[in-house]
Design an enzyme around this catalytic site. Structure first.
Site, short mmCIF file in Angstrom:
data_model
loop_
_atom_site.label_atom_id
_atom_site.label_comp_id
_atom_site.label_asym_id
_atom_site.label_seq_id
_atom_site.Cartn_x
_atom_site.Cartn_y
_atom_site.Cartn_z
N ALA A 22 -4.89 -3.43 6.65
CA ALA A 22 -6.11 -3.03 7.35
C ALA A 22 -7.17 -2.63 6.34
CB ALA A 22 -5.83 -1.86 8.29
N THR A 43 -4.12 3.15 15.06
CA THR A 43 -4.62 4.49 14.75
C THR A 43 -5.14 5.20 15.98
OG1 THR A 43 -6.40 5.64 13.55
CG2 THR A 43 -6.82 3.39 14.19
N ASP A 44 -5.13 6.53 15.92
CA ASP A 44 -5.73 7.30 16.99
C ASP A 44 -7.26 7.22 16.98
OD1 ASP A 44 -5.96 8.74 14.66
OD2 ASP A 44 -4.93 10.53 15.40
N ILE A 91 -2.03 -18.43 6.69
CA ILE A 91 -1.19 -17.29 7.10
C ILE A 91 0.16 -17.80 7.57
CG2 ILE A 91 -0.97 -15.43 8.79
CD1 ILE A 91 -4.01 -15.08 8.64
N GLY A 147 0.83 -1.20 0.00
CA GLY A 147 0.00 0.00 0.00
C GLY A 147 0.86 1.25 0.00
N THR A 170 -9.08 0.40 5.90
CA THR A 170 -8.88 1.74 6.45
C THR A 170 -9.95 2.75 6.06
OG1 THR A 170 -7.46 2.30 4.57
CG2 THR A 170 -6.39 1.42 6.54
N TYR A 193 -14.68 1.46 12.27
CA TYR A 193 -13.25 1.40 11.98
C TYR A 193 -12.44 1.41 13.29
CZ TYR A 193 -8.58 2.96 10.62
OH TYR A 193 -7.22 3.09 10.49
N LYS A 215 -10.22 -1.74 14.87
CA LYS A 215 -8.79 -1.55 15.06
C LYS A 215 -8.41 -1.75 16.53
CE LYS A 215 -5.93 -0.26 12.60
NZ LYS A 215 -4.91 -1.03 11.83
#
Length: 251
Positions: free
Chosen positions: A62, A103-104, A43, A12, A64, A126, A130
């Site tokens: 992710a 992430t915040d 995996i 990405g 996102t 989201y 996360k």
């Protein structure tokens, strides 16, 4: 010499920036090479095939899109929560340190600034998925590196409505993550227990710009919308003020 890292989701935009900065250190793999929607055994096979001499895994993979997660919460959960959990278990069993980029948005915006020890309190799908992925990583001995995204008050640059994420922000974030990996490698090689895995870090500094500041510098014509107006226009809950404190800093 720095350790090598297998970057899951590394094809990405952010992953490409990290690889470009230190190509010999980052081994990128995209969804075709390792799909978090796959079974745990799949995996594990992918990790074994791709890890080469890597001693750590950097998870950038992710779902996102905030509105996309609202439209398809089950897919968001499968990738951001369950898929990350499967990867964390594989890494733990393989003896690979996992640094999961979060992430915040794990916070809700009512009591900023947030320290790494503050419990997550997300307000949308989201952020919730996360935060759930963070928990999976931490309980299996991995580390969480939260990066900053949302603008601070008193205004909101219309990033969520489609303003492009600028190259400057991506490059700054990539450099920030690489410095964090340097510190992680040094702590691990020194056998440091104080900086052991199994905890979240805020990979930001007070001197670094937010995404919104970078966007507004490049696109000054973007309107700055007050909170009440933004809340009325956005079709999903949005965490307004999620400033991160207690940040990791280079020693």
């Amino acid at each position: 010499m720095s350790e090598r890292w297998l970057a899951v989701g590394g094809t990405g935009r952010l992953g490409r920036a990290v690889q470009a900065a230190e190509p010999g250190r980052i081994v990128p793999v995209g969804r075709r090479g390792l799909d978090l929607l796959g079974r745990k055994v799949e995996i594990a096979r992918s990790v074994d095939r791709l890890r080469s001499d890597c001693t750590g895994v950097l998870c950038l993979a992710a779902e996102t899109s905030v509105p996309g997660c609202e439209r398809d919460p089950e897919r968001a959960r499968e990738v951001n929560h369950l898929g990350v959990g499967r990867l964390a278990e594989v890494c733990s069993r393989s003896g690979l340190l996992l640094v999961h980029v979060s992430t915040d948005y794990a916070f809700g915006g009512r009591e900023a600034p947030y320290a790494p020890t503050d419990p997550p309190c997300p307000v949308n799908v989201y952020g919730a998925t996360k935060a759930a992925g963070e928990e999976e990583v931490l309980r299996r001995g991995g580390s969480v590196a939260r990066i900053s995204f949302v603008v601070d008050p008193p205004g909101y640059a219309w990033v969520a409505a489609g303003a492009r994420v600028t190259k400057e922000w991506v490059d700054e974030t990539a450099a920030r993550l690489l410095r964090f990996l340097d510190w992680t490698d040094a702590s691990r090689l020194a056998g440091s227990r104080r900086h052991a895995p199994g905890r979240p870090f805020h990979v930001v500094t007070a001197s670094e710009r937010t995404l919104s500041e970078v966007v507004l510098e490049r696109y000054p014509q973007i309107p700055v919308v007050e909170r009440a107006e933004a809340s009325r226009l956005l079709p999903y809950p949005f965490p307004w003020d999620v400033r991160l404190s207690g940040a990791w800093r280079e020693s």
